[in-house]
Design a protein around this motif. Structure first.
Motif, PDB file in Angstrom:
ATOM      1  N   CYS A  45       0.803  -1.237   0.000  1.00 29.99           N
ATOM      2  CA  CYS A  45       0.000   0.000   0.000  1.00 29.99           C
ATOM      3  C   CYS A  45       0.835   1.286   0.000  1.00 29.99           C
ATOM      4  N   THR A  46       1.892   1.355   0.814  1.00 27.81           N
ATOM      5  CA  THR A  46       2.649   2.619   0.887  1.00 27.81           C
ATOM      6  C   THR A  46       3.369   2.916  -0.437  1.00 27.81           C
ATOM      7  N   PRO A  47       4.104   1.958  -1.017  1.00 24.56           N
ATOM      8  CA  PRO A  47       4.719   2.248  -2.321  1.00 24.56           C
ATOM      9  C   PRO A  47       3.684   2.538  -3.407  1.00 24.56           C
ATOM     10  N   VAL A  95      15.733   5.808  -1.247  1.00 26.28           N
ATOM     11  CA  VAL A  95      16.626   5.659  -0.100  1.00 26.28           C
ATOM     12  C   VAL A  95      15.894   4.770   0.913  1.00 26.28           C
ATOM     13  N   GLY A  96      16.443   3.574   1.142  1.00 28.22           N
ATOM     14  CA  GLY A  96      15.792   2.573   1.994  1.00 28.22           C
ATOM     15  C   GLY A  96      15.501   1.332   1.173  1.00 28.22           C
ATOM     16  N   ARG A  97      15.766   0.157   1.770  1.00 29.48           N
ATOM     17  CA  ARG A  97      15.568  -1.098   1.029  1.00 29.48           C
ATOM     18  C   ARG A  97      14.739  -2.097   1.836  1.00 29.48           C
ATOM     19  N   ILE A 104      13.483   6.035   5.187  1.00 26.01           N
ATOM     20  CA  ILE A 104      14.653   5.749   6.009  1.00 26.01           C
ATOM     21  C   ILE A 104      14.282   5.601   7.488  1.00 26.01           C
ATOM     22  N   GLY A 105      13.462   6.541   7.976  1.00 23.07           N
ATOM     23  CA  GLY A 105      13.153   6.534   9.407  1.00 23.07           C
ATOM     24  C   GLY A 105      14.143   7.354  10.210  1.00 23.07           C
ATOM     25  N   LYS A 106      14.760   8.374   9.566  1.00 23.75           N
ATOM     26  CA  LYS A 106      15.699   9.265  10.273  1.00 23.75           C
ATOM     27  C   LYS A 106      15.240  10.708  10.027  1.00 23.75           C
ATOM     28  N   PRO A 107      14.857  11.419  11.115  1.00 23.94           N
ATOM     29  CA  PRO A 107      14.266  12.747  10.939  1.00 23.94           C
ATOM     30  C   PRO A 107      15.161  13.709  10.154  1.00 23.94           C
ATOM     31  N   ASP A 119       8.435  11.926   0.443  1.00 23.58           N
ATOM     32  CA  ASP A 119       8.984  11.670   1.782  1.00 23.58           C
ATOM     33  C   ASP A 119       8.078  10.686   2.512  1.00 23.58           C
ATOM     34  N   VAL A 120       8.552   9.450   2.657  1.00 19.32           N
ATOM     35  CA  VAL A 120       7.743   8.411   3.299  1.00 19.32           C
ATOM     36  C   VAL A 120       7.917   8.451   4.823  1.00 19.32           C
ATOM     37  N   GLY A 121       9.015   9.002   5.278  1.00 21.18           N
ATOM     38  CA  GLY A 121       9.365   8.952   6.698  1.00 21.18           C
ATOM     39  C   GLY A 121       8.310   9.571   7.599  1.00 21.18           C
ATOM     40  N   GLY A 127       9.381  14.357   8.425  1.00 18.74           N
ATOM     41  CA  GLY A 127       9.770  13.304   7.490  1.00 18.74           C
ATOM     42  C   GLY A 127      11.257  13.012   7.545  1.00 18.74           C
ATOM     43  N   ASP A 128      11.720  12.271   6.544  1.00 18.01           N
ATOM     44  CA  ASP A 128      13.146  11.956   6.420  1.00 18.01           C
ATOM     45  C   ASP A 128      13.887  13.054   5.652  1.00 18.01           C
ATOM     46  N   VAL A 129      13.132  14.009   5.109  1.00 23.34           N
ATOM     47  CA  VAL A 129      13.713  15.096   4.319  1.00 23.34           C
ATOM     48  C   VAL A 129      13.594  16.385   5.133  1.00 23.34           C
ATOM     49  N   GLY A 141       1.171  13.944   3.368  1.00 21.62           N
ATOM     50  CA  GLY A 141       1.681  13.534   2.057  1.00 21.62           C
ATOM     51  C   GLY A 141       1.393  12.061   1.817  1.00 21.62           C
ATOM     52  N   VAL A 142       2.426  11.228   2.024  1.00 19.99           N
ATOM     53  CA  VAL A 142       2.286   9.788   1.777  1.00 19.99           C
ATOM     54  C   VAL A 142       1.360   9.135   2.807  1.00 19.99           C
ATOM     55  N   GLY A 143       1.427   9.604   4.064  1.00 22.15           N
ATOM     56  CA  GLY A 143       0.691   8.958   5.165  1.00 22.15           C
ATOM     57  C   GLY A 143      -0.751   8.610   4.827  1.00 22.15           C
ATOM     58  N   PRO A 144      -1.588   9.590   4.432  1.00 21.06           N
ATOM     59  CA  PRO A 144      -3.000   9.273   4.170  1.00 21.06           C
ATOM     60  C   PRO A 144      -3.202   8.317   2.999  1.00 21.06           C
TER      61      PRO A 144
HETATM   62  P1  NDP Z   1      13.196   0.198   7.836  1.00 23.99           P
HETATM   63  O1  NDP Z   1      13.823   0.549   9.145  1.00 23.99           O
HETATM   64  O2  NDP Z   1      12.697  -1.176   7.622  1.00 23.99           O
HETATM   65  O3  NDP Z   1      14.223   0.554   6.657  1.00 23.99           O
HETATM   66  C1  NDP Z   1      14.971   1.715   6.687  1.00 23.99           C
HETATM   67  C2  NDP Z   1      15.912   1.725   5.523  1.00 23.99           C
HETATM   68  O4  NDP Z   1      16.677   2.934   5.597  1.00 23.99           O
HETATM   69  C3  NDP Z   1      16.902   0.570   5.523  1.00 23.99           C
HETATM   70  O5  NDP Z   1      16.995   0.006   4.247  1.00 23.99           O
HETATM   71  C4  NDP Z   1      18.219   1.227   5.952  1.00 23.99           C
HETATM   72  O6  NDP Z   1      19.380   0.649   5.355  1.00 23.99           O
HETATM   73  C5  NDP Z   1      18.041   2.628   5.411  1.00 23.99           C
HETATM   74  N1  NDP Z   1      18.901   3.549   6.144  1.00 23.99           N
HETATM   75  C6  NDP Z   1      19.044   3.670   7.480  1.00 23.99           C
HETATM   76  N2  NDP Z   1      19.966   4.613   7.771  1.00 23.99           N
HETATM   77  C7  NDP Z   1      20.409   5.080   6.604  1.00 23.99           C
HETATM   78  C8  NDP Z   1      21.375   6.043   6.240  1.00 23.99           C
HETATM   79  N3  NDP Z   1      22.062   6.724   7.171  1.00 23.99           N
HETATM   80  N4  NDP Z   1      21.600   6.280   4.930  1.00 23.99           N
HETATM   81  C9  NDP Z   1      20.907   5.603   3.988  1.00 23.99           C
HETATM   82  N5  NDP Z   1      19.969   4.675   4.270  1.00 23.99           N
HETATM   83  C10 NDP Z   1      19.725   4.415   5.564  1.00 23.99           C
HETATM   84  O7  NDP Z   1      12.034   1.277   7.640  1.00 23.99           O
HETATM   85  P2  NDP Z   1      10.691   1.233   6.737  1.00 23.99           P
HETATM   86  O8  NDP Z   1      11.028   1.052   5.314  1.00 23.99           O
HETATM   87  O9  NDP Z   1       9.707   0.337   7.374  1.00 23.99           O
HETATM   88  O10 NDP Z   1      10.175   2.724   7.001  1.00 23.99           O
HETATM   89  C11 NDP Z   1      10.944   3.857   6.621  1.00 23.99           C
HETATM   90  C12 NDP Z   1      10.231   5.110   7.111  1.00 23.99           C
HETATM   91  O11 NDP Z   1       8.972   5.194   6.485  1.00 23.99           O
HETATM   92  C13 NDP Z   1       9.943   5.160   8.613  1.00 23.99           C
HETATM   93  O12 NDP Z   1      10.031   6.517   9.046  1.00 23.99           O
HETATM   94  C14 NDP Z   1       8.517   4.694   8.723  1.00 23.99           C
HETATM   95  O13 NDP Z   1       7.875   5.219   9.869  1.00 23.99           O
HETATM   96  C15 NDP Z   1       7.947   5.285   7.464  1.00 23.99           C
HETATM   97  N6  NDP Z   1       6.776   4.568   6.972  1.00 23.99           N
HETATM   98  C16 NDP Z   1       5.688   5.315   6.622  1.00 23.99           C
HETATM   99  C17 NDP Z   1       4.568   4.714   6.122  1.00 23.99           C
HETATM  100  C18 NDP Z   1       3.429   5.587   5.698  1.00 23.99           C
HETATM  101  O14 NDP Z   1       2.307   5.139   5.687  1.00 23.99           O
HETATM  102  N7  NDP Z   1       3.670   6.824   5.312  1.00 23.99           N
HETATM  103  C19 NDP Z   1       4.447   3.266   5.994  1.00 23.99           C
HETATM  104  C20 NDP Z   1       5.690   2.554   6.281  1.00 23.99           C
HETATM  105  C21 NDP Z   1       6.806   3.209   6.779  1.00 23.99           C
HETATM  106  P3  NDP Z   1      19.870  -0.857   5.683  1.00 23.99           P
HETATM  107  O15 NDP Z   1      18.950  -1.755   4.908  1.00 23.99           O
HETATM  108  O16 NDP Z   1      21.262  -0.876   5.185  1.00 23.99           O
HETATM  109  O17 NDP Z   1      19.738  -1.020   7.168  1.00 23.99           O
END
Ligand code: NDP
Length: 309
Positions: A151-153, A175-177, A220-223, A239-241, A259-261, A279-282
């Protein structure tokens, strides 16, 4: 030739309104649900399984159940304690797989540590796997660009397509795998004929990778990790973060979602950008409802496209 940048990089990016886009999807889902009921006597049903008491998961599940009802579909909720055994959870999934009133099944993640998440997501019947996390749907997306799309992608892609209808040939950076965002996003952008790079925590020079991207998806999950001067002028930024940070205000400290941005800097460089929140959330829940309609239609041999007229 790749399409020119949509917002111009002229100083203020166009805001991509995920709230409005999600409302349009929900309205379309409601129309389709009404048509399914009227023409086929079919009420799509979504089952949500919640394990444990995680507060964020409880909020997500409550919102999913509420929005399912609001669009005229039926929702089923199973709540199990955090101590539930993997075998008991598998039994519940098997029960829902066999229930003809249930067209979509979602097991809210994360699950407690003693439960193997993949064993549970893979046990969901692929036709009912509205989160698209099972190995069958993951494989279908990777090999054939088909199956139930996470759903999110999917939400990110729909926002991107609204913003830049011609995606073919553009440089896209994800950015994120993770399995739930980054990897399916890569597959969807490839399906749209973008040239896709995936960055992660071991990527050597993230700033340079970002500067090459016409499309940047940050999961990414990093503010505010992606800085404004990393963004290519005119780029489209998704920005999914979702990160909770503490900010000081004249009224005292409070929590804020970012977000992450680094939005305030990126908005001056990008052509278009999704805000956080809004943005992406809803889009995520809206796409879950859309997937439930898709699943119900597929299980009953109905063309979802034919329901809208
Ligand atoms: P994950 O923790 O599963 O994945 C995070 C990814 O970010 C990993 O691939 C990791 O790399 C990469 N990463 C971490 N640090 C760095 C860095 N310094 N530089 C580059 N890449 C980095 O998170 P999710 O994919 O589950 O979620 C990501 C974000 O999206 C979160 O903030 C989450 O809350 C949000 N989210 C939002 C949703 C929405 O509905 N809008 C739904 C799902 C998630 P590595 O693989 O090497 O560890």
């Amino acid at each position: 030739m790749p399409e020119a940048d949509p917002g111009g990089g002229s100083g203020t990016a166009r805001l991509i309104d995920g709230k409005a886009a999600a409302a349009r999807i929900r309205a379309e889902v409601a129309r389709q649900a009404a048509a399914l009921a009227a023409r086929h006597g079919l009420v799509p049903g979504l089952a949500v399984v919640l394990v444990g008491e995680d507060p964020a998961s409880q909020v997500y599940v409550r919102n999913k159940v509420r929005q399912t009802g609001e669009t005229g579909m039926r929702s089923f909720e199973t709540r199990l304690p955090a101590t539930v055994s993997q075998a008991r959870l598998l039994d519940e999934v098997a029960r829902l797989n066999a229930d003809p009133a249930v067209h979509g099944i979602l097991v809210q993640l994360p699950l407690p540590k003693h439960v193997e998440e993949a064993a549970i997501t893979d046990a969901i019947a692929p036709a009912k796997d509205v989160d698209g996390f099972s190995i069958v749907n993951t494989g279908l997306l990777a090999a054939r660009g088909a199956g139930m799309i996470p759903c999110t992608p999917l939400g990110c892609l729909l926002l991107l397509k609204e913003t830049r209808p011609a995606l073919a040939g553009l440089n896209a950076l994800v950015v994120g795998r993770s399995n739930i965002v980054g990897k399916p996003m890569l597959q969807l952008l490839l399906r749209e004929h973008c040239t896709v790079t995936v960055a992660h925590s071991r990527t050597r020079n993230l700033a340079d990778e970002c500067r090459r991207a016409d499309i940047l998806v940050a999961a990414i999950g990093k503010p505010r990790m992606i800085r404004g001067d990393w963004i290519r002028p005119g780029a489209t930024v998704i920005d999914v973060g979702i990160n909770r940070v503490r900010v000081d205000t004249p009224e005292g400290p409070r929590e804020k979602l970012v977000g992450d941005v680094d939005f305030d800097a990126a908005v001056r460089v990008a052509g278009a950008i999704t805000p956080v929140p809004g943005g992406v959330g809803p889009m995520t829940i809206a796409c879950l409802l859309r997937n439930t309609i898709t699943a119900a239609c597929a299980q009953h041999g109905v063309d979802p496209g034919g329901l809208s007229g």
